[in-house]
Design a protein around this motif. Structure first.
Motif, PDB file in Angstrom:
ATOM      1  N   GLY A 145     -17.246  26.079   5.709  1.00  0.00           N
ATOM      2  CA  GLY A 145     -18.686  25.988   5.914  1.00  0.00           C
ATOM      3  C   GLY A 145     -19.476  26.502   4.729  1.00  0.00           C
ATOM      4  O   GLY A 145     -20.585  26.031   4.462  1.00  0.00           O
ATOM      5  N   GLY A 146     -18.925  27.467   3.998  1.00  0.00           N
ATOM      6  CA  GLY A 146     -19.656  28.043   2.864  1.00  0.00           C
ATOM      7  C   GLY A 146     -18.875  28.124   1.575  1.00  0.00           C
ATOM      8  O   GLY A 146     -19.438  28.346   0.511  1.00  0.00           O
ATOM      9  N   HIS A 147     -17.536  27.981   1.680  1.00  0.00           N
ATOM     10  CA  HIS A 147     -16.670  28.019   0.494  1.00  0.00           C
ATOM     11  C   HIS A 147     -16.792  29.336  -0.263  1.00  0.00           C
ATOM     12  O   HIS A 147     -16.925  29.347  -1.488  1.00  0.00           O
ATOM     13  N   HIS A 148     -16.750  30.454   0.476  1.00  0.00           N
ATOM     14  CA  HIS A 148     -16.805  31.770  -0.173  1.00  0.00           C
ATOM     15  C   HIS A 148     -15.629  32.625   0.274  1.00  0.00           C
ATOM     16  O   HIS A 148     -15.816  33.638   0.961  1.00  0.00           O
ATOM     17  N   PRO A 149     -14.406  32.251  -0.108  1.00  0.00           N
ATOM     18  CA  PRO A 149     -13.266  33.075   0.276  1.00  0.00           C
ATOM     19  C   PRO A 149     -13.278  34.422  -0.439  1.00  0.00           C
ATOM     20  O   PRO A 149     -13.786  34.529  -1.561  1.00  0.00           O
ATOM     21  N   ASP A 150     -12.736  35.412   0.210  1.00  0.00           N
ATOM     22  CA  ASP A 150     -12.571  36.723  -0.411  1.00  0.00           C
ATOM     23  C   ASP A 150     -11.659  36.586  -1.639  1.00  0.00           C
ATOM     24  O   ASP A 150     -10.763  35.741  -1.659  1.00  0.00           O
ATOM     25  N   PRO A 151     -11.883  37.403  -2.679  1.00  0.00           N
ATOM     26  CA  PRO A 151     -11.048  37.286  -3.883  1.00  0.00           C
ATOM     27  C   PRO A 151      -9.550  37.407  -3.621  1.00  0.00           C
ATOM     28  O   PRO A 151      -8.742  36.875  -4.395  1.00  0.00           O
ATOM     29  N   THR A 152      -9.159  38.100  -2.555  1.00  0.00           N
ATOM     30  CA  THR A 152      -7.732  38.272  -2.259  1.00  0.00           C
ATOM     31  C   THR A 152      -7.197  37.219  -1.295  1.00  0.00           C
ATOM     32  O   THR A 152      -6.022  37.258  -0.927  1.00  0.00           O
ATOM     33  N   ASP A 153      -8.034  36.283  -0.903  1.00  0.00           N
ATOM     34  CA  ASP A 153      -7.683  35.291   0.123  1.00  0.00           C
ATOM     35  C   ASP A 153      -7.044  34.075  -0.534  1.00  0.00           C
ATOM     36  O   ASP A 153      -7.713  33.117  -0.909  1.00  0.00           O
ATOM     37  N   ARG A 154      -5.729  34.102  -0.666  1.00  0.00           N
ATOM     38  CA  ARG A 154      -5.028  33.026  -1.376  1.00  0.00           C
ATOM     39  C   ARG A 154      -5.117  31.706  -0.617  1.00  0.00           C
ATOM     40  O   ARG A 154      -5.326  30.653  -1.222  1.00  0.00           O
ATOM     41  N   ASN A 155      -4.939  31.745   0.699  1.00  0.00           N
ATOM     42  CA  ASN A 155      -5.026  30.510   1.479  1.00  0.00           C
ATOM     43  C   ASN A 155      -6.431  29.917   1.412  1.00  0.00           C
ATOM     44  O   ASN A 155      -6.616  28.706   1.245  1.00  0.00           O
TER      45      ASN A 155
END
Length: 209
Positions: free
Chosen positions: A116-126
């Motif tokens: 919905g926003g394309h803002h994964p956490d920096p540690t979120d590899r998936n």
């Protein structure tokens, strides 16, 4: 002659989920074939899966990312529905019956909501792999990018031009203001430069600036 795109997607789905999940795969492909879709189609899903293949080494749970790709636009309504939330709930209601454990189901649903926003956490590899695959179209060549923007406009044909232009410009500006559009090193090296150029050109054409 090769397999049809629908057949290829069904083959990928059953390889992932098992032959017992064939009917679910048929339903998912049917959803991406809905007549009101112009961009969020089987072609978009197939393109995403191909990028995920290229970024496979960056994922922590590749199967979860692939499940999330299949579900991420499964619900695509144009009536104000929160499509990502509805798609995530569809995954939550569908996947347990296919034998997926609760942790994997939760991860798939979390990933779908991320699109919905394309803002994964920096540690979120998936999340990085899924979002990079979803945004890879931004780095298309000139004709590919023109076809993409035309398809997006066609999906919003019911929205008046001035509202569409301001809304689309706001979405693109929000994407462009981050330090990087792409999170995985592979995607950043391959896509960041062309995508930035495409975004800048489209924002300029939308805003007249």
């Amino acid at each position: 002659m090769g397999m049809s795109l629908d057949a290829e997607l069904l083959d990928r789905w059953t390889t992932l989920a098992g032959p017992h999940a064939h009917a679910v795969g048929e339903d998912l492909v049917r959803r991406y074939r809905e007549p009101h879709r112009r961009y969020h189609t089987v072609e978009h899903l197939a393109a995403m899966l191909a990028v995920i293949d290229d970024l496979a080494a960056d994922a922590a749970d590749l199967d979860a990312v692939r499940y999330a790709a299949f579900f991420h636009d499964a619900v695509y309504a144009m009536d104000g529905t929160d499509n990502e939330e509805a798609s995530a709930r569809l995954a939550e209601s569908t996947l347990p019956a296919l034998g997926l454990d609760a942790a994997t189901v939760a991860e798939v649903a979390r990933l779908v909501r991320l699109t919905g926003g394309h803002h994964p956490d920096p540690t979120d590899r998936n999340g990085a792999v899924l979002c990079d695959a979803d945004l890879a179209i931004l780095a298309a060549d000139e004709s590919g990018y023109a076809a993409y923007t035309a398809a997006v406009r066609a999906e919003y044909a019911h929205v008046p031009d001035d509202l569409f232009r301001s809304g689309r410009a706001a979405v693109l500006a929000a994407l462009a203001e981050g330090p990087a559009l792409f999170r995985t090193p592979t995607a950043r090296a391959r896509f960041e430069g062309p995508a930035r150029a495409n975004l800048a050109a489209e924002i300029a054409s939308l805003t007249g600036r």
